[in-house]
Design a protein around this motif. Structure first.
Motif, PDB file in Angstrom:
ATOM      1  N   GLU A  63       2.378  60.690  41.987  1.00 28.72           N
ATOM      2  CA  GLU A  63       3.589  61.024  40.985  1.00 28.72           C
ATOM      3  C   GLU A  63       2.959  62.087  40.095  1.00 28.72           C
ATOM      4  OE1 GLU A  63       3.593  57.079  42.355  1.00 28.72           O
ATOM      5  OE2 GLU A  63       2.012  58.057  41.331  1.00 28.72           O
ATOM      6  N   GLU A  64       1.793  62.376  39.862  1.00 26.49           N
ATOM      7  CA  GLU A  64       1.473  63.671  39.194  1.00 26.49           C
ATOM      8  C   GLU A  64       1.611  64.742  39.916  1.00 26.49           C
ATOM      9  OE1 GLU A  64      -1.599  61.193  36.079  1.00 26.49           O
ATOM     10  OE2 GLU A  64      -2.694  62.536  37.681  1.00 26.49           O
ATOM     11  N   MET A  65       1.218  64.840  40.906  1.00 24.75           N
ATOM     12  CA  MET A  65       0.959  65.795  42.124  1.00 24.75           C
ATOM     13  C   MET A  65       2.746  66.331  42.226  1.00 24.75           C
ATOM     14  SD  MET A  65       2.085  66.886  45.416  1.00 24.75           S
ATOM     15  CE  MET A  65       2.028  65.265  46.334  1.00 24.75           C
ATOM     16  N   ARG A  66       3.541  65.254  42.442  1.00 17.59           N
ATOM     17  CA  ARG A  66       4.767  65.677  42.738  1.00 17.59           C
ATOM     18  C   ARG A  66       5.396  66.517  41.410  1.00 17.59           C
ATOM     19  NH1 ARG A  66       6.247  60.181  45.908  1.00 17.59           N
ATOM     20  NH2 ARG A  66       5.589  60.987  47.994  1.00 17.59           N
ATOM     21  N   GLU A  67       4.912  65.924  40.236  1.00 18.19           N
ATOM     22  CA  GLU A  67       5.809  66.307  38.988  1.00 18.19           C
ATOM     23  C   GLU A  67       5.170  68.046  38.809  1.00 18.19           C
ATOM     24  OE1 GLU A  67       6.245  65.374  34.219  1.00 18.19           O
ATOM     25  OE2 GLU A  67       4.829  64.349  35.391  1.00 18.19           O
ATOM     26  N   ASP A  85      -0.479  65.170  28.388  1.00 18.62           N
ATOM     27  CA  ASP A  85      -0.756  66.157  27.560  1.00 18.62           C
ATOM     28  C   ASP A  85      -0.669  67.509  28.068  1.00 18.62           C
ATOM     29  OD1 ASP A  85      -0.758  64.513  25.084  1.00 18.62           O
ATOM     30  OD2 ASP A  85      -3.027  64.712  24.851  1.00 18.62           O
ATOM     31  N   PHE A  86      -1.197  67.771  29.288  1.00 16.11           N
ATOM     32  CA  PHE A  86      -1.069  68.509  30.201  1.00 16.11           C
ATOM     33  C   PHE A  86       0.202  69.401  30.394  1.00 16.11           C
ATOM     34  CE2 PHE A  86      -1.237  70.944  34.297  1.00 16.11           C
ATOM     35  CZ  PHE A  86      -2.486  71.967  34.068  1.00 16.11           C
ATOM     36  N   ILE A  87       1.001  68.177  30.709  1.00 18.80           N
ATOM     37  CA  ILE A  87       2.371  68.539  31.012  1.00 18.80           C
ATOM     38  C   ILE A  87       3.216  68.988  29.780  1.00 18.80           C
ATOM     39  CG2 ILE A  87       4.812  67.750  31.538  1.00 18.80           C
ATOM     40  CD1 ILE A  87       2.953  68.508  33.913  1.00 18.80           C
ATOM     41  N   ARG A  88       2.814  68.162  28.691  1.00 15.89           N
ATOM     42  CA  ARG A  88       3.667  68.501  27.371  1.00 15.89           C
ATOM     43  C   ARG A  88       3.434  69.759  26.828  1.00 15.89           C
ATOM     44  NH1 ARG A  88       1.751  68.287  22.212  1.00 15.89           N
ATOM     45  NH2 ARG A  88      -0.286  67.301  22.964  1.00 15.89           N
ATOM     46  N   LEU A  89       2.221  70.408  26.972  1.00 12.56           N
ATOM     47  CA  LEU A  89       1.882  71.762  26.414  1.00 12.56           C
ATOM     48  C   LEU A  89       2.271  73.005  27.585  1.00 12.56           C
ATOM     49  CD1 LEU A  89      -1.565  71.011  25.014  1.00 12.56           C
ATOM     50  CD2 LEU A  89       0.727  71.449  23.671  1.00 12.56           C
ATOM     51  N   LEU A  90       2.257  72.440  28.774  1.00 14.47           N
ATOM     52  CA  LEU A  90       2.530  73.487  29.777  1.00 14.47           C
ATOM     53  C   LEU A  90       3.962  73.918  30.144  1.00 14.47           C
ATOM     54  CD1 LEU A  90       1.247  75.641  32.155  1.00 14.47           C
ATOM     55  CD2 LEU A  90       1.220  73.349  33.529  1.00 14.47           C
ATOM     56  N   GLN A  91       4.748  72.786  30.329  1.00 11.50           N
ATOM     57  CA  GLN A  91       5.914  72.842  30.870  1.00 11.50           C
ATOM     58  C   GLN A  91       6.976  73.779  30.023  1.00 11.50           C
ATOM     59  OE1 GLN A  91       7.895  68.807  31.289  1.00 11.50           O
ATOM     60  NE2 GLN A  91       9.845  69.919  32.327  1.00 11.50           N
ATOM     61  N   PRO A  92       6.745  73.611  28.491  1.00 15.99           N
ATOM     62  CA  PRO A  92       7.907  74.521  28.006  1.00 15.99           C
ATOM     63  C   PRO A  92       7.433  75.916  28.034  1.00 15.99           C
ATOM     64  CG  PRO A  92       6.865  72.750  26.660  1.00 15.99           C
ATOM     65  CD  PRO A  92       5.978  72.732  27.784  1.00 15.99           C
ATOM     66  N   ARG A 131       4.632  84.135  37.484  1.00 14.53           N
ATOM     67  CA  ARG A 131       3.780  83.855  38.565  1.00 14.53           C
ATOM     68  C   ARG A 131       3.036  82.141  38.595  1.00 14.53           C
ATOM     69  NH1 ARG A 131       0.177  88.821  39.246  1.00 14.53           N
ATOM     70  NH2 ARG A 131      -0.507  87.640  41.289  1.00 14.53           N
ATOM     71  N   LYS A 132       3.670  81.619  37.548  1.00 13.48           N
ATOM     72  CA  LYS A 132       3.268  80.002  37.604  1.00 13.48           C
ATOM     73  C   LYS A 132       1.693  79.792  37.587  1.00 13.48           C
ATOM     74  CE  LYS A 132       7.556  78.710  37.371  1.00 13.48           C
ATOM     75  NZ  LYS A 132       8.061  79.730  36.612  1.00 13.48           N
ATOM     76  N   GLY A 133       1.106  79.022  38.601  1.00 15.65           N
ATOM     77  CA  GLY A 133      -0.354  78.896  38.842  1.00 15.65           C
ATOM     78  C   GLY A 133      -0.660  77.877  39.605  1.00 15.65           C
ATOM     79  N   GLY A 183       6.952  69.886  41.313  1.00 10.43           N
ATOM     80  CA  GLY A 183       8.400  70.341  40.852  1.00 10.43           C
ATOM     81  C   GLY A 183       8.418  71.379  39.859  1.00 10.43           C
ATOM     82  N   LEU A 184       7.390  71.635  39.118  1.00 10.61           N
ATOM     83  CA  LEU A 184       7.408  72.847  37.869  1.00 10.61           C
ATOM     84  C   LEU A 184       6.860  74.081  38.741  1.00 10.61           C
ATOM     85  CD1 LEU A 184       5.527  70.787  35.123  1.00 10.61           C
ATOM     86  CD2 LEU A 184       7.869  71.170  35.341  1.00 10.61           C
ATOM     87  N   GLY A 185       7.009  74.104  40.112  1.00 11.17           N
ATOM     88  CA  GLY A 185       6.774  75.391  40.576  1.00 11.17           C
ATOM     89  C   GLY A 185       5.180  75.510  40.877  1.00 11.17           C
TER      90      GLY A 185
END
Length: 379
Positions: free
Chosen positions: A214-218, A188-195, A202-204, A221-223
């Motif tokens: 695997e979660e860390m690498r994703e 859910d974190f990725i689903r809301l944040l990535q778009p 400045r990302k975060g 990968g999103l910066g």
């Protein structure tokens, strides 16, 4: 109030997750004053240990206000975040607020850094209005499915999504990175944040990370950057994850008064190993000495108190050697047992260096540089 205490080490740290507004740091436990307010001593120890920058966590409207005032008191040392923590969205202090009214309050804190400027015409808002603001990030925001008893899932999702949208809408007025929280909620974190990341230049930082490789690498990968503290180093699985975090995405924190490194943690063996490799004369070379009450090998010190092994390790590793006592026996110049402080950030750095097989200096320099660049700390 400037902070004049001098560092006792050439290594520099930025503790990017420290909860200095917690009453414990003012001597208050469970709404009772157990000992005098010793915050200034805590900051003295932090600076002595090499902390050049501290970022105080804002977890709701009230705490964000407190954090800002504290950061203004120590302008050369302290910065802060401003946001609503997922576990606070249904708290008593937040009951008067909707997501919209809360972010409106937070926006005023960011764009109007001084009380007098709050009366200025909003049409004059620009990036320049917040130059003197100590707010360095939006947060702490995110999801925490480990503590749904504090805030249920629908409420957390609604508040996180709204705060992300608000952060995007704020970008033309003030660009700030995010200070993020994700616990047992990665999908859910990725689903809301990535778009929304493309609109957040400045990302975060995902702080206090305890997820999988695997979660860390994703996230990387999103910066995004990864924040590591004692809670990130509890298990061997945690250590395996930390080993793989790229140095250019690593930041260090204590998350005090919580997340201390404990003897039961997998990380502790790395401290023992590093300590065993330090020459006996290193303490003198680093200008540190074992304080009263901190003996060697578990022997009683001058004050007749059995030393905490962590106290010994701090002395052996060249960190400021400070006694730890129970809050009921508080004394000026002592740490309080169970109250993690910024001065222990060197322990986190030493574990990370040991796990990665690189030098302490390399880890500290990389993490400090990453924090300064992301959060815009004056260096």
């Amino acid at each position: 109030m400037s902070h004049e205490k001098k560092s006792e080490t050439t290594i520099q740290y930025a503790d990017v997750g420290i909860n200095l507004t917690d009453p414990i740091f003012s001597g208050v436990y469970h709404d009772k004053q157990a000992h005098p307010n010793d915050l200034h001593e805590i900051l003295d120890r932090a600076v002595s240990a090499g902390c050049k920058k501290l970022m105080i966590t804002g977890s709701d409207i009230e705490e964000s206000h407190k954090a800002i005032e504290l950061a203004r008191t120590y302008p050369d040392l302290c910065y802060t975040t401003a946001g609503i923590h997922p576990c606070a969205v249904e708290s008593k202090s937040m009951q008067p607020f909707t997501p919209s009214s809360a972010t409106s309050k937070l926006e005023d804190l960011i764009l109007y850094p001084s009380p007098s400027s709050a009366n200025k015409n909003r049409s004059k808002e620009s990036n320049s209005t917040s130059k003197s603001s100590p707010i360095a990030a939006i947060g702490e925001i995110g999801l925490d499915y480990d503590r749904l008893f504090l805030s249920d899932k629908p409420a957390q999702l609604a508040w996180f999504e709204h705060q992300l949208d608000w952060a995007v809408s704020l970008q033309p007025k003030k660009q700030l990175p995010l200070f993020l929280h994700s616990r047992a909620a990665h999908a859910d974190f990725i689903r809301l944040l990535q778009p929304r990341l493309a609109s957040l230049p400045r990302k975060g930082l995902v702080h206090s990370f305890t997820g999988t490789i695997e979660e860390m690498r994703e996230l990387v990968g999103l910066g995004l950057h990864i924040g590591v503290n004692g809670c990130s180093l509890k298990t061997q699985e945690n250590l395996d994850v930390v080993k793989e975090i790229p140095l250019d995405r690593l930041q260090l924190e204590t998350d005090g008064p919580w997340c201390e490194i404990r003897p039961s943690h997998a990380s502790y063996q790395h401290l023992e190993a590093v300590s065993a490799s330090v020459p006996a004369s290193a303490d003198a070379a680093n200008g540190t000495s074992v304080p009263d009450g901190v003996g060697a090998g578990g022997k009683k010190g001058k004050r007749g108190t059995t030393p905490n092994r962590t106290e010994e390790l701090m002395a052996e590793l060249g960190l400021p050697a400070v006694r730890s006592v129970k809050k009921e026996k508080w004394a000026s110049g002592c740490m309080v047992k169970g109250r993690n402080e910024p001065c222990t950030i060197g322990l986190v750095a030493r574990v990370v260096a040991s796990v990665k097989g690189v030098s302490l200096e390399e880890v500290a320099a990389a993490a400090y540089g990453n924090s300064v660049r992301m959060f815009g700390f004056d260096d």
